[in-house]
Design a protein around this motif. Structure first.
Motif, mmCIF file in Angstrom:
data_model
loop_
_atom_site.group_PDB
_atom_site.id
_atom_site.type_symbol
_atom_site.label_atom_id
_atom_site.label_comp_id
_atom_site.label_asym_id
_atom_site.label_seq_id
_atom_site.Cartn_x
_atom_site.Cartn_y
_atom_site.Cartn_z
ATOM 1 N N ALA A 28 -0.121 2.915 -1.333
ATOM 2 C CA ALA A 28 -0.462 3.549 -0.060
ATOM 3 C C ALA A 28 -1.071 2.551 0.924
ATOM 4 C CB ALA A 28 -1.421 4.707 -0.298
ATOM 5 N N LYS A 29 -1.941 1.696 0.414
ATOM 6 C CA LYS A 29 -2.604 0.709 1.273
ATOM 7 C C LYS A 29 -2.163 -0.717 0.968
ATOM 8 C CE LYS A 29 -6.792 3.544 1.636
ATOM 9 N NZ LYS A 29 -8.250 3.606 1.350
ATOM 10 N N ALA A 30 -1.257 -0.885 0.006
ATOM 11 C CA ALA A 30 -0.822 -2.221 -0.408
ATOM 12 C C ALA A 30 -2.025 -3.104 -0.717
ATOM 13 C CB ALA A 30 0.061 -2.860 0.652
ATOM 14 N N ASP A 31 -2.950 -2.549 -1.498
ATOM 15 C CA ASP A 31 -4.199 -3.256 -1.791
ATOM 16 C C ASP A 31 -4.313 -3.592 -3.277
ATOM 17 O OD1 ASP A 31 -4.453 -0.621 -2.586
ATOM 18 O OD2 ASP A 31 -6.473 -0.347 -1.784
ATOM 19 N N TRP A 32 -3.204 -3.990 -3.893
ATOM 20 C CA TRP A 32 -3.213 -4.363 -5.307
ATOM 21 C C TRP A 32 -4.196 -5.514 -5.524
ATOM 22 C CZ3 TRP A 32 -0.873 -0.689 -7.806
ATOM 23 C CH2 TRP A 32 0.243 -0.055 -7.266
ATOM 24 N N ALA A 33 -4.995 -5.412 -6.597
ATOM 25 C CA ALA A 33 -6.050 -6.411 -6.799
ATOM 26 C C ALA A 33 -6.591 -6.300 -8.212
ATOM 27 C CB ALA A 33 -7.188 -6.192 -5.790
ATOM 28 N N PHE A 34 -7.424 -7.249 -8.574
ATOM 29 C CA PHE A 34 -8.291 -7.148 -9.738
ATOM 30 C C PHE A 34 -9.693 -6.830 -9.244
ATOM 31 C CE2 PHE A 34 -5.103 -10.018 -11.780
ATOM 32 C CZ PHE A 34 -4.761 -9.185 -12.842
ATOM 33 N N ASP A 35 -10.312 -5.835 -9.863
ATOM 34 C CA ASP A 35 -11.701 -5.471 -9.576
ATOM 35 C C ASP A 35 -11.919 -5.096 -8.114
ATOM 36 O OD1 ASP A 35 -12.455 -6.038 -12.246
ATOM 37 O OD2 ASP A 35 -12.543 -8.167 -11.765
ATOM 38 N N GLY A 36 -10.867 -4.552 -7.477
ATOM 39 C CA GLY A 36 -11.002 -4.075 -6.114
ATOM 40 C C GLY A 36 -11.112 -5.175 -5.077
ATOM 41 N N ARG A 37 -10.875 -6.422 -5.473
ATOM 42 C CA ARG A 37 -11.024 -7.551 -4.549
ATOM 43 C C ARG A 37 -9.725 -8.325 -4.534
ATOM 44 N NH1 ARG A 37 -16.289 -10.589 -6.618
ATOM 45 N NH2 ARG A 37 -15.998 -11.776 -4.680
ATOM 46 N N THR B 3 0.356 -9.439 -2.848
ATOM 47 C CA THR B 3 -0.598 -8.678 -2.033
ATOM 48 C C THR B 3 -1.991 -8.665 -2.656
ATOM 49 O OG1 THR B 3 0.364 -6.667 -3.019
ATOM 50 C CG2 THR B 3 1.043 -7.232 -0.796
ATOM 51 N N GLY B 4 -2.225 -9.487 -3.710
ATOM 52 C CA GLY B 4 -3.600 -9.687 -4.140
ATOM 53 C C GLY B 4 -3.917 -9.581 -5.606
ATOM 54 N N MET B 5 -2.991 -9.139 -6.480
ATOM 55 C CA MET B 5 -3.338 -8.919 -7.885
ATOM 56 C C MET B 5 -3.174 -10.220 -8.680
ATOM 57 S SD MET B 5 -2.180 -5.827 -10.476
ATOM 58 C CE MET B 5 -3.066 -4.491 -9.638
ATOM 59 N N MET B 6 -4.048 -11.174 -8.363
ATOM 60 C CA MET B 6 -4.088 -12.478 -9.027
ATOM 61 C C MET B 6 -5.539 -12.896 -9.168
ATOM 62 S SD MET B 6 -1.035 -14.579 -7.045
ATOM 63 C CE MET B 6 -1.827 -14.524 -5.432
ATOM 64 N N THR B 7 -5.811 -13.680 -10.202
ATOM 65 C CA THR B 7 -7.130 -14.282 -10.355
ATOM 66 C C THR B 7 -6.983 -15.528 -11.206
ATOM 67 O OG1 THR B 7 -9.460 -13.810 -10.829
ATOM 68 C CG2 THR B 7 -7.852 -12.974 -12.408
#
Length: 550
Positions: A450-459, A540-544
């Motif tokens: 919905a927001k394209a906010d894929w992430a680890f730990d919300g960041r 879009t962000g799901m990396m660490t």
């Protein structure tokens, strides 16, 4: 143009070492973007974040010592050229990027203990890189721009040189934006000179979902569309894919009857010069816990071929065939079966398992399985069902006469017995010795479509944020998936063990609402990516990063 030498490129890499990848772009900044504007590394035109102190460098003496301990052997030289080209998918031609003019790229085959020396020449209009998926190799050759090396700029070249320390089925692709979802991938087979398996033939099977060059589409345009999220769609304001839409209750991506949606296919309004919309709704799979994917791919391929013009592998009745399966897709899990045959699973992600017989297998993006089959007499479909997407890819095993299978064939074995990775056990020789974890790293998978906010730990990805580990530790990684979608999580430079003497893997599926705990030994110093191998989630962000402490 003067082509930088390996020494000059490495010098740039050392200057960049530890800087990390760029923070993922926001939806607003990605509108109308050019792929070059969102590269992984500091040479992409954006500003990199300064490295935190106290971590080993990718080119440090500890990395060199670990490489020396692998006793590098004879050199196996390979030359690769990344270039724009026309590819024939089997009656349908597309413009794309590839290694030479082949899809997949030419297989690289070497022997355990060899030193692989690969020169990558970049003839693309953008910077690129090579990541060696699944290999425990020296950190400065891992191929992550801005973290382990500098970008390989257009017109430049780079030599990747490292020892091969474990046999198995691997593959390589860029770690630069969404380039992997073009034609830039190929299998890497590391042979065991003391191979314990007995077989007559070998068939390498690479699966892929394809969008590049079809009706004007590119992976960059797909990413730009997905990165806008769904907030602008009528009736969707304020809904969050990770919480506001109940996946199990029949919502999630399946929004039948909602204004502005088209379930079961692509939705929305195409952007200028970007081809038709590729956002997918209503793709659902019980095997994947519900939501199966975000992208409506027009084609699904086996070894670069459409189901209407499949590759045919010939053998003799009674031949024992080793099939090496690789899922090189960007957003699609594949359920695979060979009509009329059972599969004996022998390896997953390069490591042997106790043999297990099955009729079908499920491969997430980045996963590999090796299986043995005893060929019957006739022509048989090797079908890869795009899980939850109502589409298939096809190749043919032919050992005798008979009509070729129909392009849309669905062998009964697809709906038969299916063995998952969690049901397999590592072969005794590769099991991790029993040991209590010295450190636990907890990663929560968050965000949504919905927001394209894929992430680890919300960041969203932040190169300054590292999860510390120390050499010699037994590390437990706990992935808690609080999203309503499945994710294939991948760890660079190591293999981990699934619970209960489970198989050694580097990529594993984490279902929605589930927690997966895996363990590995911290025996390969450097800075190592952990990310979702859905290329659009990663970008879009799901990396660490896991970082070895100095």
């Amino acid at each position: 143009m003067r082509t930088p030498t390996r020494r000059t490129v490495l010098g740039a890499a050392l200057a960049a070492a530890g800087t990390g990848l760029l923070t993922a772009c926001s939806s607003d900044s990605m509108k109308g973007m050019d792929h070059a504007s969102m590269g992984h590394g500091p040479t992409s035109g954006a500003t990199a974040t300064a490295a935190p102190a106290g971590y080993l460098a990718p080119n440090g003496p500890e990395v060199a010592a670990a490489e020396a301990a692998r006793n590098p052997g004879p050199e196996r030289k390979v030359a690769l050229t990344a270039t724009e080209t026309t590819l024939d998918l089997g009656g349908r031609t597309v413009r794309s990027w590839a290694y030479g003019d082949r899809l997949p790229g030419q297989e690289v085959r070497a022997t355990l203990g060899d030193t692989l020396a690969v020169t990558l020449a970049n003839h693309l209009p953008q910077a690129t890189s090579l990541h060696w998926h699944g290999l425990a190799l020296r950190n400065d050759m891992d191929g992550v721009p801005g973290l382990t090396q500098a970008d390989v700029r257009p017109g430049a070249s780079f030599e990747y040189r490292f020892a091969l320390s474990h046999p198995g089925t691997y593959w390589f692709h860029p770690h630069s934006g969404v380039q992997q979802d073009r034609g830039l991938y190929a299998p890497l087979i590391v042979e065991d000179p003391r191979e314990p398996l007995a077989y007559d033939r070998e068939w390498v099977v690479v699966l892929d979902d394809w969008v590049d060059g079809v009706d004007g589409s590119t992976p960059d345009a797909v990413l730009a569309e997905l990165a806008k999220g769904m907030g602008g769609m009528e009736g969707m304001e304020g809904m969050d894919h990770s919480g506001g839409m109940d996946h199990a209750g029949g919502s999630g991506h399946d929004m039948s009857g909602m204004p502005g949606t088209n379930t079961g296919g692509a939705v929305g309004t195409p952007g200028p010069a970007a081809g038709p919309t590729r956002m997918l709704m209503g793709a659902r799979s019980p095997l994947l816990g519900g939501d199966a994917g975000d992208v409506a791919y027009p084609f699904h391929l086996v070894n670069g071929r459409l189901a209407t013009a499949p590759e045919t592998f010939t053998a003799k009745p009674g031949d024992r065939i080793r099939i090496r399966l690789v899922n090189a897709g960007g957003d699609t899990a594949y359920r695979v079966a060979l009509g009329g045959h059972e599969l004996t699973v022998t390896h997953t992600d390069g490591f042997p398992v106790e043999p297990a017989t099955t009729q079908a297998l499920l491969l997430g993006m980045g996963e590999r399985y090796d299986v043995l089959v005893t060929a019957k007499d006739g022509a048989f479909p090797l079908t890869a069902l795009a899980e939850g997407k109502n589409a298939t890819a096809l190749a043919v095993l032919r050992t005798g006469g008979g009509a070729a299978p129909d392009a849309a064939v669905r062998p009964a074995e697809l709906d038969g017995r299916l063995v998952t990775a969690g049901q397999l056990r590592a072969a005794p020789g590769v099991r991790l010795p029993a040991k209590a974890p010295d450190r636990t790293v907890k990663l929560e998978l968050t965000g949504g479509m919905a927001k394209a906010d894929w992430a680890f730990d919300g960041r969203s990805y932040d190169p300054a944020r590292r999860h510390p580990v120390a050499a010699g530790e037994r590390v437990r990684l706990e992935f808690r998936n609080s999203t309503t979608m499945w994710h294939p999580v991948h760890l660079h430079g190591h293999s981990f063990a699934l619970p209960g003497d489970g198989p050694r893997k580097d990529t594993a599926i984490v279902l929605p609402g589930a927690t997966l705990a895996v363990e590995f030994d911290a025996d390969n110093p450097g800075l190592w990516m952990v990310h979702c191998h859905n290329v659009y989630h990663a970008e879009t962000g799901m990396m660490t990063v896991l970082g070895y402490r100095a």
